[in-house]
Design an enzyme around this catalytic site. Structure first.
Site: not given
Ligand code: IPM
Ligand code: MN
Length: 378
Positions: A142, A187, A219, A243, A247
């Site tokens: 990032y 990884k 993975d 990240d 999700d």
């Molecule tokens: C998160 C989001 C952010 C990230 C984006 C919006 C930049 O997806 O907080 O997980 O990738 O960190």
């Molecule tokens: Mn995210």
């Protein structure tokens, strides 16, 4: 206690859920005799439109001077669909993380018993799953060196020893406070940066003899999370892997709208829902405010106000049990409650008579009965 809170509502559904978070915070402060002051500041697309910068200097100052930041969401489709845009709302979030030194992002994955049927996974896999993902938040790809021309592009995944040590320490410490099981996700079979993570984790592990530490390739971890989510207690990983995995983790519970997070580090901590700005739902009063409200619970817990956090969690559970839910988690045929109505239920003691009357009008008598639980709480 005196709380000075920076409120960054941002974009899309941000302002709507922010209001609910703030009101719940005020209600709990009132009940426990805390003083709270809010300072509002702009960020994201809203700030780009107003001052051309998604994290203006003034917003940084407000955050820096606060005890905690209550953040909602940033993002707007007008930027997503314009690859030439010079500045994007998400840059505001990254700038905030970097400038406040928020290197540790704590994302709990918890399930609610009454919602396990909403999970894409089978109920028996999900019920009782409860783990923390600790995501490194200010390093890796990032923030590493980047390059892009028409024929070539790269991002650098760089980590230094101090960056790795401090986030692993957070991981070990959380594991000590929980079920004493830490999974280091990397990884290391391919990436040099991951090999350094693993080496440092192996060096540190003997300092935490009570913690069972295991190492898992990312993975494999992605697979294990859906095959056996209950395997995990605390996982710690780098920025990009965290990240993606969070999700994945967020849907285990049945709705992304339920999961809060805390980002901590060198300066003011930030508490925010893990979901985004959901621009399509803006102004429709359908967004689930619970992730934001549970972020307030995390905020209290961070300041060791355990009873305050517990009260919010109890009220959230009670509201879910009573089927006072936003559309995406409502039971079939159930009343669809809006952002404001779900929030209202969790708000001030002074208002509870009013809430009670409101609910009475729109619910069946047997549902009203289950509300007495909530009314007792406040
Ligand atoms: C998160 C989001 C952010 C990230 C984006 C919006 C930049 O997806 O907080 O997980 O990738 O960190
Ligand atoms: Mn995210």
């Amino acid at each position: 206690m005196d709380f000075k809170i920076a409120v960054l509502a941002g974009d899309g559904i941000g302002p709507e859920i922010s209001v609910q978070g703030v009101e719940v915070m005020s209600a709990v402060c009132e009940k426990f005799g805390h003083k709270v002051n809010y300072e509002y500041a702009i960020c994201g697309a809203d700030a780009i439109d107003k001052v051309g910068d998604p994290f203006p200097e003034e917003t940084y100052r407000v955050c820096k001077n606060a005890d905690a930041v209550l953040f909602s969401a940033v993002g707007d489709p007008k930027f997503d669909n314009d690859p030439t845009a010079k500045v994007r709302p998400e840059q505001g979030l990254l700038a905030m993380r970097k400038k406040l030194g928020l290197f540790a992002n704590i994302r709990p994955v918890q399930t609610f018993k009454c919602l396990v049927h909403k999970s894409p996974l089978r109920a028996e896999l999900v019920e009782g799953a409860d783990f923390l993902c600790i995501r490194e938040l200010t390093g890796g790809m990032y923030f590493g060196e980047k390059y892009q021309d028409n024929d070539k592009a790269y991002d650098t995944n760089m980590y230094t020893r101090p960056e790795i040590e401090r986030i692993l320490k957070v991981g070990f410490e959380y594991a000590m406070k929980r079920r004493k099981h830490l999974t280091v996700v990397d990884k290391a079979n391919v990436l040099a940066s991951s090999r350094l993570w693993r080496q440092i984790a192996q060096e540190m592990a003997p300092q935490y003899p009570e913690v069972t530490t295991d190492y898992m390739f990312v993975d494999n971890a992605a697979m294990k999370m859906i095959q056996e989510p209950k395997f995990f207690d605390v996982m710690v990983t780098e920025n990009t892997f965290g990240d993606i995995l969070t999700d994945e983790g967020s849907v285990i519970s049945g709705s992304m709208g339920l999961l809060p997070s805390a980002s901590t580090g060198e300066s003011t901590p930030v508490f925010e829902p893990i979901h985004g700005s959901w621009p399509q739902a803006k102004g429709l009063n359908i967004a689930n405010p619970l992730a934001q409200i549970l972020s307030v619970a995390m905020l209290f817990e961070y300041f060791d106000c355990k009873a305050e956090g517990a009260l919010i969690r109890k009220a959230v559970d009670a509201s879910l049990d009573a089927n006072v839910r936003t559309p995406e988690i409502q039971v079939e045929g159930g009343e669809k409650f809006g952002t404001k109505e779900v929030g209202a239920l969790l708000i001030t003691s002074g208002k509870h008579d009013l809430v009670f009357r409101f609910i009475k009008q729109i619910t069946m008598p047997e549902k009203i009965l289950s509300f007495s639980g909530i009314l007792l709480i406040f």
